[in-house]
Scaffold this motif. Structure first.
Motif, mmCIF file in Angstrom:
data_model
loop_
_atom_site.group_PDB
_atom_site.id
_atom_site.type_symbol
_atom_site.label_atom_id
_atom_site.label_comp_id
_atom_site.label_asym_id
_atom_site.label_seq_id
_atom_site.Cartn_x
_atom_site.Cartn_y
_atom_site.Cartn_z
ATOM 1 N N ARG A 37 -9.883 8.339 -10.935
ATOM 2 C CA ARG A 37 -9.039 7.299 -10.330
ATOM 3 C C ARG A 37 -8.710 7.654 -8.883
ATOM 4 O O ARG A 37 -8.777 6.803 -7.989
ATOM 5 N N TYR B 175 -9.872 5.318 -5.520
ATOM 6 C CA TYR B 175 -8.961 4.713 -4.559
ATOM 7 C C TYR B 175 -8.998 5.416 -3.203
ATOM 8 O O TYR B 175 -8.894 4.757 -2.165
ATOM 9 N N CYS C 28 -9.899 3.468 0.302
ATOM 10 C CA CYS C 28 -9.012 3.589 1.467
ATOM 11 C C CYS C 28 -9.736 4.223 2.648
ATOM 12 O O CYS C 28 -9.580 3.785 3.790
ATOM 13 N N LYS D 158 -1.521 -1.264 0.437
ATOM 14 C CA LYS D 158 -0.733 -1.470 -0.788
ATOM 15 C C LYS D 158 -1.576 -2.149 -1.849
ATOM 16 O O LYS D 158 -2.505 -2.900 -1.545
ATOM 17 N N ASN D 159 -1.229 -1.909 -3.109
ATOM 18 C CA ASN D 159 -1.902 -2.609 -4.215
ATOM 19 C C ASN D 159 -1.217 -3.958 -4.441
ATOM 20 O O ASN D 159 -0.295 -4.326 -3.708
ATOM 21 N N SER D 160 -1.640 -4.677 -5.447
ATOM 22 C CA SER D 160 -1.091 -6.020 -5.707
ATOM 23 C C SER D 160 0.389 -5.997 -6.090
ATOM 24 O O SER D 160 1.071 -7.013 -5.995
ATOM 25 N N LYS D 161 0.887 -4.842 -6.501
ATOM 26 C CA LYS D 161 2.297 -4.704 -6.864
ATOM 27 C C LYS D 161 3.155 -4.245 -5.691
ATOM 28 O O LYS D 161 4.356 -4.018 -5.847
ATOM 29 N N LYS E 153 -1.515 2.177 -2.281
ATOM 30 C CA LYS E 153 -2.832 2.112 -2.926
ATOM 31 C C LYS E 153 -3.545 3.456 -2.873
ATOM 32 O O LYS E 153 -4.264 3.829 -3.767
ATOM 33 N N CYS E 154 -3.330 4.178 -1.785
ATOM 34 C CA CYS E 154 -4.113 5.384 -1.516
ATOM 35 C C CYS E 154 -3.412 6.648 -2.005
ATOM 36 O O CYS E 154 -2.210 6.821 -1.789
#
Length: 90
Positions: free
Chosen positions: A48, A52, A56, A81-84, A88-89
């Motif tokens: 994971r 990511y 990035c 940023k992620n969808s939340k 993200k990174c």
């Protein structure tokens, strides 16, 4: 007969491992692959983290030094940023 089974199993393992390695390498640039490999070297969820970090790195063309933190060295990497709305990174 046992030697033949062992040889077949060994060959299958070699083929599978080379396919997995090729899949990882094709995903990004040598720069991002090496930087992310170091960045994620101590991560609990290695696959994971590598995924990511690679995303990035490709977008930002940089990866912060070290295995954690130092994100101020690369504002683009830090600010993705992620969808939340979470970082993200890794």
């Amino acid at each position: 007969m046992e030697k033949m089974k062992f040889a077949t199993l060994l060959l299958a393992l070699v083929l599978v491992s080379s396919l997995l390695e090729t899949t990882f390498v094709q995903g990004g640039s040598p720069f991002c692959d090496s930087k992310c490999a170091f960045r994620c070297s101590k991560a609990h969820l290695q696959k994971r983290c590598l995924k990511y970090c690679g995303i990035c790195c490709e977008k930002c063309n940089c990866v912060p030094s070290g295995t954690y933190g130092h994100k101020d060295e690369c504002p683009c990497y830090r600010d993705l940023k992620n969808s939340k709305g979470e970082p993200k990174c890794p």
